[in-house]
Write a protein that holds these residues in place. Structure first.
Motif, PDB file in Angstrom:
ATOM      1  N   GLN A  14      17.273 133.002  32.062  1.00 45.88           N
ATOM      2  CA  GLN A  14      16.545 131.844  31.549  1.00 45.88           C
ATOM      3  C   GLN A  14      15.413 132.252  30.605  1.00 45.88           C
ATOM      4  N   GLU A  38      17.590 128.432  47.215  1.00 44.23           N
ATOM      5  CA  GLU A  38      18.582 128.444  46.145  1.00 44.23           C
ATOM      6  C   GLU A  38      19.456 127.196  46.211  1.00 44.23           C
ATOM      7  N   ALA A  67      19.957 127.342  40.635  1.00 42.72           N
ATOM      8  CA  ALA A  67      18.496 127.409  40.515  1.00 42.72           C
ATOM      9  C   ALA A  67      17.924 128.075  41.748  1.00 42.72           C
ATOM     10  N   TYR A 113      16.373 128.833  36.685  1.00 39.70           N
ATOM     11  CA  TYR A 113      17.623 128.074  36.767  1.00 39.70           C
ATOM     12  C   TYR A 113      18.619 128.615  35.754  1.00 39.70           C
ATOM     13  N   PRO A 132      18.924 121.463  36.948  1.00 39.46           N
ATOM     14  CA  PRO A 132      19.078 122.099  38.251  1.00 39.46           C
ATOM     15  C   PRO A 132      17.762 122.406  38.942  1.00 39.46           C
ATOM     16  N   GLY A 133      16.709 122.697  38.172  1.00 42.19           N
ATOM     17  CA  GLY A 133      15.404 122.945  38.785  1.00 42.19           C
ATOM     18  C   GLY A 133      14.860 121.716  39.480  1.00 42.19           C
TER      19      GLY A 133
END
Length: 331
Positions: A209, A244, A253, A271, A280-281
């Protein structure tokens, strides 16, 4: 027995931490956090650890973690593990509970004054907790506090806040969309062994990321940051956790944080950028809020920094404080 003592240098500070059980208001003053940081990061950061402890027979023994810097020949004392720690405060040997006697603020102020004189240093303490013993001691010394950073916290004892975060309409929509691709599940590495085992995948996710971004702070690069996180993960008293979010066997994430005294401290997140459109975070945070609340956690502490995603949440806001004090005149 009453008195003030200094443990100066990595070897002496580590020996003290190895032989004393500490109580701490935040995870950044636990023996595990301090010990890992001293062993792995202090030398790379060019600092000398200093532990100041104040002993009184009728009060808790307070421990202030500091580090000595040299800036163009000038001595400067900052909090131990600055700037890695999100909060700075004193620790106590054995008992720092709400039923323990009131800490000796005047004695703590005297110890800080003696430490400054011992090293001939300016003192610069940032991200102190409002109302905490360290800020009160600095006020006793005549220092004037000013705001450091804004911190954000979610009250997990409030069902309405938990519901608003875990069941946000936009998150429900995104969750439904991504669940068409597979099964979402939340996992938590909750022991030192499990955190150490999951850390390499968290680091790899964070690097994917953030690895090419110029605004990355303390990136994982196979060096001192990686080693320090691994050392923190291996320390049971650091209270480290890795949560997770998975889509089947794909890691979407993760949060590297700490579950300390009924508060979860969300320290570092990552993520999968390939699923960025599904947030996703945010999905991980929503799942964690519901899970932590169901297990009796009182607070989800988003720590410092006014990032946009924090402003979207129904959180309370509070400043941490900075105080400075010039080198005292010799007696």
């Amino acid at each position: 027995m009453n008195g003030v003592a200094f443990e100066h240098g990595a070897r002496a500070a580590t020996r003290f931490l190895d032989t004393h059980r500490l109580s701490a208001r935040t995870p950044f003053q636990t023996a595990g956090w301090w010990r890992a940081w001293i062993r792995e990061a202090a030398d790379a950061e060019g600092t000398t650890p200093v532990l100041v402890h104040v002993t009184r027979t009728d009060r808790p023994t307070l421990v202030v973690g500091l580090q000595l810097h040299r800036d163009a020949g000038t001595a400067l004392l900052r909090p131990l593990s600055w700037p890695w720690a999100d909060y700075n405060e004193v620790a106590a040997v054995d008992d720092a509970s709400s039923t323990a006697p009131e800490p000796d603020i005047a004695g703590l102020a005297d110890a800080i004054d003696r430490c400054q004189r011992e090293f001939g240093a300016r003192l610069e303490l940032s991200n102190l907790l409002l109302g905490g013993p360290l800020l009160r001691a600095m006020s006793e010394l005549g220092a004037t506090p000013r705001p450091s950073d804004t911190v954000f916290r979610l009250d997990l004892t409030d069902p309405d806040i938990v519901r608003r975060v875990s069941e946000r309409r936009d998150m429900r929509r995104k969750r439904r969309r991504i669940e068409r691709l597979g099964t979402l599940r939340l996992t938590c590495a909750d022991t030192a062994e499990r955190v150490a085992a999951r850390l390499p995948d968290f680091i790899e996710l964070h690097t994917r990321q953030w690895g090419e971004r110029p605004d990355t702070v303390a990136p994982f690069d196979g060096g001192v940051v990686d080693r320090t996180y691994a050392a923190i993960a291996a320390e049971p008293s650091s209270t480290a956790r890795i949560h997770e979010l998975w889509l089947d066997d794909t890691l979407l994430a993760g949060w590297f944080g700490f579950l300390h005294e009924r508060t979860y401290y969300a320290y570092r997140a990552a993520y999968d950028p390939g699923h960025a459109r599904d947030s996703p975070g945010h999905l991980l945070t929503a799942a964690m809020v519901g899970e932590l609340a169901s297990r009796g956690t009182d607070t989800f502490d988003l720590t410092r920094g006014a990032y946009p995603y924090k402003l979207e949440l129904p959180s309370s806001q509070e400043p941490t404080m900075t105080v400075g004090r010039e080198q005292p005149c010799p007696v």
